[in-house]
Design a protein around this motif. Structure first.
Motif, PDB file in Angstrom:
ATOM      1  N   LYS A  71       0.831  -1.212   0.000  1.00 33.50           N
ATOM      2  CA  LYS A  71       0.000   0.000   0.000  1.00 33.50           C
ATOM      3  C   LYS A  71       0.862   1.258   0.000  1.00 33.50           C
ATOM      4  CE  LYS A  71      -3.917  -2.104   2.353  1.00 33.50           C
ATOM      5  NZ  LYS A  71      -4.651  -2.205   3.625  1.00 33.50           N
ATOM      6  N   LYS A  72       1.925   1.222   0.797  1.00 26.87           N
ATOM      7  CA  LYS A  72       2.837   2.372   0.873  1.00 26.87           C
ATOM      8  C   LYS A  72       3.561   2.577  -0.457  1.00 26.87           C
ATOM      9  CE  LYS A  72       6.894   4.037   3.368  1.00 26.87           C
ATOM     10  NZ  LYS A  72       7.917   3.693   4.355  1.00 26.87           N
ATOM     11  N   VAL A  73       4.103   1.519  -1.028  1.00 29.05           N
ATOM     12  CA  VAL A  73       4.853   1.611  -2.280  1.00 29.05           C
ATOM     13  C   VAL A  73       3.955   2.053  -3.434  1.00 29.05           C
ATOM     14  CG1 VAL A  73       6.113   0.245  -4.014  1.00 29.05           C
ATOM     15  CG2 VAL A  73       6.631  -0.042  -1.593  1.00 29.05           C
ATOM     16  N   LYS A  74       2.743   1.549  -3.455  1.00 29.97           N
ATOM     17  CA  LYS A  74       1.815   1.843  -4.553  1.00 29.97           C
ATOM     18  C   LYS A  74       0.973   3.095  -4.304  1.00 29.97           C
ATOM     19  CE  LYS A  74       1.481  -0.548  -7.642  1.00 29.97           C
ATOM     20  NZ  LYS A  74       2.188  -0.449  -8.907  1.00 29.97           N
ATOM     21  N   ASN A  75       1.168   3.731  -3.152  1.00 27.62           N
ATOM     22  CA  ASN A  75       0.384   4.914  -2.775  1.00 27.62           C
ATOM     23  C   ASN A  75      -1.116   4.626  -2.787  1.00 27.62           C
ATOM     24  OD1 ASN A  75       2.594   6.720  -2.361  1.00 27.62           O
ATOM     25  ND2 ASN A  75       2.831   6.788  -4.577  1.00 27.62           N
TER      26      ASN A  75
END
Length: 76
Positions: A71-75
Motif C-alpha cells: 500500500k505504501k509503495v503503490k500509494n
C-alpha cells in the motif's frame, strides 16, 4: 544455548546475504530501465510452525505486514 547462538548467527548472515542479492537484482533491473522493482524484508522471522516455518498465525501477521508495505509503495 550455544547451538541456538550459532543458528541465530547463521540466520543473520543468510538474511544479510539475501538482502544483498535482492539489492543487486534490483540495481540490475533498474540499469535495464525497469523501475518497477521493489524489495521487502519482513520485520522479524516468523517460525511458529513445524521445522521453523511460519504457522497460520504467522502467515496472517506476514500478510498484514506485506500488505501495508505494498500500500505504501503503490500509494494506495
Amino acid at each position: 544455548n550455544q547451538r541456538r547462538g550459532r543458528m541465530e548467527g547463521c540466520t543473520e548472515k543468510l538474511a544479510t546475504a539475501q538482502k544483498a542479492y535482492l539489492k543487486t537484482i534490483k540495481a540490475a533491473a533498474k540499469a535495464r530501465g525497469d523501475l518497477g522493482i521493489a524489495t521487502y524484508a519482513f520485520s522479524k522471522q516468523y517460525h511458529g510452525g513445524c521445522g521453523s516455518h511460519p504457522d497460520l498465525k504467522d502467515h496472517a501477521q506476514m500478510s498484514v505486514e506485506l500488505a501495508n508495505y505494498v500500500k505504501k509503495v503503490k500509494n494506495w
